[in-house]
Scaffold this active site. Structure first.
Site, PDB file in Angstrom:
ATOM      1  N   ASP A 126       0.819  -1.096  -0.088  1.00 12.70           N
ATOM      2  CA  ASP A 126       0.042  -0.139  -0.066  1.00 12.70           C
ATOM      3  C   ASP A 126       0.867   1.207  -0.029  1.00 12.70           C
ATOM      4  O   ASP A 126       2.004   1.279   0.586  1.00 12.70           O
ATOM      5  CB  ASP A 126      -1.030  -0.129   1.200  1.00 12.70           C
ATOM      6  CG  ASP A 126      -2.370   0.625   1.075  1.00 12.70           C
ATOM      7  OD1 ASP A 126      -2.092   2.035   0.795  1.00 12.70           O
ATOM      8  OD2 ASP A 126      -3.242   0.411   1.004  1.00 12.70           O
ATOM      9  N   ASP A 158       3.946   2.492  -4.473  1.00 12.92           N
ATOM     10  CA  ASP A 158       3.203   2.988  -5.398  1.00 12.92           C
ATOM     11  C   ASP A 158       2.675   1.946  -6.377  1.00 12.92           C
ATOM     12  O   ASP A 158       3.495   1.598  -7.333  1.00 12.92           O
ATOM     13  CB  ASP A 158       3.770   4.210  -5.753  1.00 12.92           C
ATOM     14  CG  ASP A 158       2.652   5.028  -6.665  1.00 12.92           C
ATOM     15  OD1 ASP A 158       1.614   4.364  -7.322  1.00 12.92           O
ATOM     16  OD2 ASP A 158       3.018   6.287  -7.192  1.00 12.92           O
ATOM     17  N   ASN A 202      -6.877  -5.888  -4.953  1.00 12.57           N
ATOM     18  CA  ASN A 202      -7.817  -5.295  -4.319  1.00 12.57           C
ATOM     19  C   ASN A 202      -7.726  -3.587  -4.435  1.00 12.57           C
ATOM     20  O   ASN A 202      -8.687  -2.851  -4.563  1.00 12.57           O
ATOM     21  CB  ASN A 202      -7.786  -5.619  -2.704  1.00 12.57           C
ATOM     22  CG  ASN A 202      -8.523  -4.528  -1.913  1.00 12.57           C
ATOM     23  OD1 ASN A 202      -9.695  -4.301  -2.035  1.00 12.57           O
ATOM     24  ND2 ASN A 202      -7.496  -3.528  -1.235  1.00 12.57           N
ATOM     25  N   TYR A 215     -13.328   5.633 -13.061  1.00 12.13           N
ATOM     26  CA  TYR A 215     -13.532   4.501 -12.442  1.00 12.13           C
ATOM     27  C   TYR A 215     -14.298   3.591 -12.793  1.00 12.13           C
ATOM     28  O   TYR A 215     -13.893   2.357 -12.674  1.00 12.13           O
ATOM     29  CB  TYR A 215     -13.904   5.186 -11.012  1.00 12.13           C
ATOM     30  CG  TYR A 215     -14.271   4.008  -9.995  1.00 12.13           C
ATOM     31  CD1 TYR A 215     -13.236   3.457  -9.219  1.00 12.13           C
ATOM     32  CD2 TYR A 215     -15.342   3.692  -9.483  1.00 12.13           C
ATOM     33  CE1 TYR A 215     -13.320   2.522  -8.256  1.00 12.13           C
ATOM     34  CE2 TYR A 215     -15.547   2.551  -8.569  1.00 12.13           C
ATOM     35  CZ  TYR A 215     -14.533   1.909  -8.053  1.00 12.13           C
ATOM     36  OH  TYR A 215     -14.743   0.951  -7.056  1.00 12.13           O
ATOM     37  N   LYS A 269     -13.261  -0.463 -13.608  1.00 10.82           N
ATOM     38  CA  LYS A 269     -13.853  -1.553 -12.902  1.00 10.82           C
ATOM     39  C   LYS A 269     -14.731  -2.464 -13.995  1.00 10.82           C
ATOM     40  O   LYS A 269     -14.738  -3.530 -13.773  1.00 10.82           O
ATOM     41  CB  LYS A 269     -14.839  -0.999 -11.758  1.00 10.82           C
ATOM     42  CG  LYS A 269     -14.149  -0.261 -10.772  1.00 10.82           C
ATOM     43  CD  LYS A 269     -13.140  -1.466 -10.129  1.00 10.82           C
ATOM     44  CE  LYS A 269     -12.429  -1.257  -8.688  1.00 10.82           C
ATOM     45  NZ  LYS A 269     -11.785  -2.277  -8.324  1.00 10.82           N
ATOM     46  N   VAL A 294     -19.766  -0.842  -0.003  1.00 12.24           N
ATOM     47  CA  VAL A 294     -19.042  -1.499   1.320  1.00 12.24           C
ATOM     48  C   VAL A 294     -19.040  -0.338   2.125  1.00 12.24           C
ATOM     49  O   VAL A 294     -18.278   0.780   2.111  1.00 12.24           O
ATOM     50  CB  VAL A 294     -17.760  -2.226   1.036  1.00 12.24           C
ATOM     51  CG1 VAL A 294     -17.451  -2.737   2.177  1.00 12.24           C
ATOM     52  CG2 VAL A 294     -17.999  -3.429   0.105  1.00 12.24           C
ATOM     53  N   THR A 349     -17.000   1.031   4.288  1.00 13.63           N
ATOM     54  CA  THR A 349     -15.653   1.337   4.981  1.00 13.63           C
ATOM     55  C   THR A 349     -15.737   2.683   5.723  1.00 13.63           C
ATOM     56  O   THR A 349     -16.521   3.508   5.403  1.00 13.63           O
ATOM     57  CB  THR A 349     -14.685   1.411   3.909  1.00 13.63           C
ATOM     58  OG1 THR A 349     -14.922   2.272   3.069  1.00 13.63           O
ATOM     59  CG2 THR A 349     -14.599  -0.174   3.192  1.00 13.63           C
TER      60      THR A 349
END
Length: 254
Positions: free
Chosen positions: A43, A69, A96, A161, A165, A194, A196
């Site tokens: 990450d 990165d 992920n 995005y 996806k 989700v 988060t």
């Protein structure tokens, strides 16, 4: 005692999680470590990643955090090599990492578009390529590419995005065909919305809550653990003949 499944095949298996410092990724790291796997995670968020590694240091195998990165392909490949050096051949990959930043069509520059493809799509291909030889030599493995229901819902406000996806599912099916002869399974895990910490803090509004209530058949919050439990199954030998498929966890929204 947990009421959820334990997977013997995950014990001592090397698992790589991209974007594992926060959100769904952090939950993946926790759940795989809880199964006794050797977990490496990558990450850009160094502080959060180091904190998670310290939190899970008492696991059967202390997870390894590598700050990198993921949009820098040589850096990604070097980070994967560090995980391999610590834990041995990688048998499961959780692709992920992503960034669902909202953006208007009018404000989307060519540079922003390329960056969105890099963070949401490009790294999935290069991470898969980097671990494929490990899996071939081991006689098989599992790659899980993380998608999204956003494009299926025709969600606006983030075209780069949602395009990336949607492309994830095409990548999955292509890799599944090429890697299948080596018993490498490639599937797409498709989460719904989700809850988060980031989603609640930045994007969840009363209007969004109403959308969830109308859209999901099960009107309860979709949590990172719901996604992680599917990921465990797809990484384990229990899913031995599952490949080129979409596994949707969205409370029945799509």
């Amino acid at each position: 005692m947990s009421s959820f499944a334990a997977y013997p095949s995950l014990v001592d298996r090397t698992v790589l999680v991209t974007g594992g410092a926060t959100g769904i990724g952090a939950c993946l790291v926790q759940e795989f470590a809880g199964q006794g796997a050797k977990v490496g995670f990558i990450d850009i968020a160094r502080e959060a990643g180091e904190a998670l590694a310290r939190e899970l240091a008492g696991s059967r195998h202390a997870p390894l955090f590598v700050a990198a990165d993921l949009t820098d392909t040589p850096a990604l490949e070097a980070a994967i090599a560090q995980v391999r050096a610590r834990f041995g051949p990688i048998r499961a990959l959780m692709n992920n990492a992503a960034n669902d930043q909202r953006h208007r069509i009018e404000d989307t520059t060519p540079e922003y578009w390329d960056q969105a493809m890099a963070v949401n799509l490009k790294h999935q291909f290069f991470a898969a390529r980097a671990v494929a030889q490990d899996m071939r030599q081991a006689g098989g493995g599992a790659i899980v590419n993380f998608g999204s229901i956003s494009w299926k819902l025709k969600q606006g406000g983030m075209p780069a995005y949602t395009t990336a996806k949607a492309a994830v599912q095409g990548l999955t099916r292509s890799l599944a065909r090429d890697f299948g002869p080596f018993r490498i399974r490639v599937n797409t895990l498709v989460p719904g919305w989700v809850m988060t910490d980031k989603q609640v803090r930045l994007w969840l509004t009363e209007e969004g809550k109403a959308d969830i209530a109308r859209g999901q058949c099960i009107n309860e919050p979709l949590m990172p653990q719901h996604i992680a439990h599917m990921a465990l199954f797809l990484a384990a030998d229990d899913s031995a003949m599952c490949t080129a498929q979409d596994f949707v966890v969205d409370g029945g929204w799509t």
